[in-house]
Design a protein around this motif. Sequence first.
Motif, PDB file in Angstrom:
ATOM      1  N   LEU A  13       0.944  -1.271  -0.171  1.00  0.00           N
ATOM      2  CA  LEU A  13      -0.108   0.150   0.004  1.00  0.00           C
ATOM      3  C   LEU A  13       0.958   1.890  -0.078  1.00  0.00           C
ATOM      4  CD1 LEU A  13      -2.350  -0.868   2.323  1.00  0.00           C
ATOM      5  CD2 LEU A  13      -2.668  -0.729  -0.372  1.00  0.00           C
ATOM      6  N   GLY A  14       1.795   1.241   0.206  1.00  0.00           N
ATOM      7  CA  GLY A  14       3.113   1.740   0.629  1.00  0.00           C
ATOM      8  C   GLY A  14       2.696   3.115   1.764  1.00  0.00           C
ATOM      9  N   TRP A  15       2.447   2.035   2.659  1.00  0.00           N
ATOM     10  CA  TRP A  15       2.091   2.941   3.562  1.00  0.00           C
ATOM     11  C   TRP A  15       3.062   2.550   5.406  1.00  0.00           C
ATOM     12  CZ3 TRP A  15      -3.674   0.951   4.883  1.00  0.00           C
ATOM     13  CH2 TRP A  15      -4.346   1.883   4.023  1.00  0.00           C
ATOM     14  N   LYS A  16       3.233   3.626   5.946  1.00  0.00           N
ATOM     15  CA  LYS A  16       4.388   3.449   7.117  1.00  0.00           C
ATOM     16  C   LYS A  16       3.047   2.488   8.478  1.00  0.00           C
ATOM     17  CE  LYS A  16       6.820   7.527   5.868  1.00  0.00           C
ATOM     18  NZ  LYS A  16       6.794   8.912   6.614  1.00  0.00           N
ATOM     19  N   GLN A  17       3.638   2.304   9.314  1.00  0.00           N
ATOM     20  CA  GLN A  17       3.016   2.055  10.223  1.00  0.00           C
ATOM     21  C   GLN A  17       2.238   2.914  10.939  1.00  0.00           C
ATOM     22  OE1 GLN A  17       5.283   0.149  13.469  1.00  0.00           O
ATOM     23  NE2 GLN A  17       5.998  -2.018  12.180  1.00  0.00           N
ATOM     24  N   SER A  18       2.725   4.448  10.771  1.00  0.00           N
ATOM     25  CA  SER A  18       2.214   5.667  11.081  1.00  0.00           C
ATOM     26  C   SER A  18       0.872   5.817  10.611  1.00  0.00           C
ATOM     27  CB  SER A  18       3.187   6.556  11.151  1.00  0.00           C
ATOM     28  OG  SER A  18       3.846   6.935  10.087  1.00  0.00           O
ATOM     29  N   ASP A  19       0.760   6.256   9.317  1.00  0.00           N
ATOM     30  CA  ASP A  19       0.317   5.787   8.495  1.00  0.00           C
ATOM     31  C   ASP A  19      -1.073   5.445   8.802  1.00  0.00           C
ATOM     32  OD1 ASP A  19       1.482   7.547   7.030  1.00  0.00           O
ATOM     33  OD2 ASP A  19       2.154   5.930   5.625  1.00  0.00           O
ATOM     34  N   PHE A  20      -0.306   3.691   9.191  1.00  0.00           N
ATOM     35  CA  PHE A  20      -1.702   3.158   9.753  1.00  0.00           C
ATOM     36  C   PHE A  20      -2.639   2.961  10.379  1.00  0.00           C
ATOM     37  CE2 PHE A  20      -3.312  -0.972  12.377  1.00  0.00           C
ATOM     38  CZ  PHE A  20      -4.082  -1.384  11.171  1.00  0.00           C
ATOM     39  N   CYS A  21      -1.753   3.724  11.521  1.00  0.00           N
ATOM     40  CA  CYS A  21      -2.413   4.273  12.957  1.00  0.00           C
ATOM     41  C   CYS A  21      -3.130   4.848  12.565  1.00  0.00           C
ATOM     42  CB  CYS A  21      -0.909   4.706  13.801  1.00  0.00           C
ATOM     43  SG  CYS A  21      -0.295   2.812  14.348  1.00  0.00           S
ATOM     44  N   LEU A  53      -6.546  -2.587  -0.615  1.00  0.00           N
ATOM     45  CA  LEU A  53      -5.862  -3.295  -1.123  1.00  0.00           C
ATOM     46  C   LEU A  53      -7.235  -3.079  -2.274  1.00  0.00           C
ATOM     47  CD1 LEU A  53      -3.517  -5.648   0.286  1.00  0.00           C
ATOM     48  CD2 LEU A  53      -3.129  -3.662  -1.110  1.00  0.00           C
ATOM     49  N   GLU A  54      -8.068  -3.672  -1.725  1.00  0.00           N
ATOM     50  CA  GLU A  54      -9.660  -3.435  -3.308  1.00  0.00           C
ATOM     51  C   GLU A  54      -9.093  -1.968  -4.130  1.00  0.00           C
ATOM     52  OE1 GLU A  54     -12.352  -5.171  -5.955  1.00  0.00           O
ATOM     53  OE2 GLU A  54     -10.000  -5.827  -5.366  1.00  0.00           O
ATOM     54  N   ILE A  55      -9.553  -0.696  -3.197  1.00  0.00           N
ATOM     55  CA  ILE A  55      -9.966   0.283  -3.241  1.00  0.00           C
ATOM     56  C   ILE A  55      -8.683   0.904  -4.029  1.00  0.00           C
ATOM     57  CG2 ILE A  55      -9.696   2.629  -2.774  1.00  0.00           C
ATOM     58  CD1 ILE A  55     -11.695   1.610   0.537  1.00  0.00           C
ATOM     59  N   ARG A  56      -7.590   0.698  -3.619  1.00  0.00           N
ATOM     60  CA  ARG A  56      -6.499   1.227  -4.502  1.00  0.00           C
ATOM     61  C   ARG A  56      -7.019   0.416  -5.855  1.00  0.00           C
ATOM     62  NH1 ARG A  56      -0.742   2.011  -2.366  1.00  0.00           N
ATOM     63  NH2 ARG A  56      -2.345   3.707  -2.082  1.00  0.00           N
ATOM     64  N   ARG A  57      -6.731  -1.043  -5.826  1.00  0.00           N
ATOM     65  CA  ARG A  57      -7.417  -1.622  -7.386  1.00  0.00           C
ATOM     66  C   ARG A  57      -8.386  -0.534  -8.181  1.00  0.00           C
ATOM     67  NH1 ARG A  57      -9.900  -4.774  -9.732  1.00  0.00           N
ATOM     68  NH2 ARG A  57     -11.741  -5.093  -8.282  1.00  0.00           N
ATOM     69  N   LEU A  58      -9.344  -0.506  -8.030  1.00  0.00           N
ATOM     70  CA  LEU A  58     -10.314   0.371  -8.378  1.00  0.00           C
ATOM     71  C   LEU A  58     -10.157   1.162  -8.396  1.00  0.00           C
ATOM     72  CD1 LEU A  58     -13.267  -0.910  -6.270  1.00  0.00           C
ATOM     73  CD2 LEU A  58     -12.697  -2.670  -8.332  1.00  0.00           C
ATOM     74  N   ALA A  59      -9.340   2.060  -7.540  1.00  0.00           N
ATOM     75  CA  ALA A  59      -8.520   3.478  -8.332  1.00  0.00           C
ATOM     76  C   ALA A  59      -7.641   3.306  -9.625  1.00  0.00           C
ATOM     77  CB  ALA A  59      -8.234   4.245  -6.996  1.00  0.00           C
ATOM     78  N   ALA A  60      -7.218   2.600  -9.189  1.00  0.00           N
ATOM     79  CA  ALA A  60      -6.508   2.710 -10.781  1.00  0.00           C
ATOM     80  C   ALA A  60      -7.293   2.381 -12.031  1.00  0.00           C
ATOM     81  CB  ALA A  60      -5.328   1.223 -10.358  1.00  0.00           C
ATOM     82  N   LEU A  61      -8.315   1.960 -12.202  1.00  0.00           N
ATOM     83  CA  LEU A  61      -9.320   1.027 -12.917  1.00  0.00           C
ATOM     84  C   LEU A  61     -10.261   2.776 -13.219  1.00  0.00           C
ATOM     85  CD1 LEU A  61     -11.050  -2.393 -11.992  1.00  0.00           C
ATOM     86  CD2 LEU A  61      -8.976  -2.097 -13.078  1.00  0.00           C
ATOM     87  N   ILE A  62     -10.328   3.886 -12.665  1.00  0.00           N
ATOM     88  CA  ILE A  62     -10.887   4.613 -13.146  1.00  0.00           C
ATOM     89  C   ILE A  62     -10.190   5.783 -13.316  1.00  0.00           C
ATOM     90  CG2 ILE A  62     -12.886   4.140 -12.794  1.00  0.00           C
ATOM     91  CD1 ILE A  62     -12.939   6.248  -9.542  1.00  0.00           C
ATOM     92  N   GLU A  63      -8.780   5.897 -13.160  1.00  0.00           N
ATOM     93  CA  GLU A  63      -7.726   7.120 -13.043  1.00  0.00           C
ATOM     94  C   GLU A  63      -7.385   6.812 -15.096  1.00  0.00           C
ATOM     95  OE1 GLU A  63      -4.474   6.152 -10.504  1.00  0.00           O
ATOM     96  OE2 GLU A  63      -5.812   7.018  -8.700  1.00  0.00           O
ATOM     97  N   PRO A  64      -6.954   8.282 -15.207  1.00  0.00           N
ATOM     98  CA  PRO A  64      -6.471   8.727 -16.272  1.00  0.00           C
ATOM     99  C   PRO A  64      -5.245   7.895 -16.898  1.00  0.00           C
ATOM    100  CG  PRO A  64      -7.100  10.365 -15.948  1.00  0.00           C
ATOM    101  CD  PRO A  64      -7.645   9.614 -14.514  1.00  0.00           C
TER     102      PRO A  64
END
Length: 67
Positions: A13-21, A53-64
């Motif tokens: 996801l490209g997240w650090k533990q602090s992002d998750f928190c 992860l699913e949101i990231r996958r779906l977002a990639a489908l609609i990004e130009p």
Amino acid sequence: MTPEEFSETLSQLGWKQSDFCRMTDTDKNTPSRWVKGHTSIPGWVPRFLAMALEIRRLAALIEPPKG
């Protein structure tokens, strides 16, 4: 979810533990305890990360396309 799977999913996801928190309103020391095996990872965590992860996958489908 194992500590390794938790760390790998954050990496995907490209997240650090602090992002998750920050996103889950979790104490900043909690993920470290999970990764070190001091406490078990609650059942909601893999579901939350799978959703992200699913949101990231779906977002990639609609990004130009870039370029």
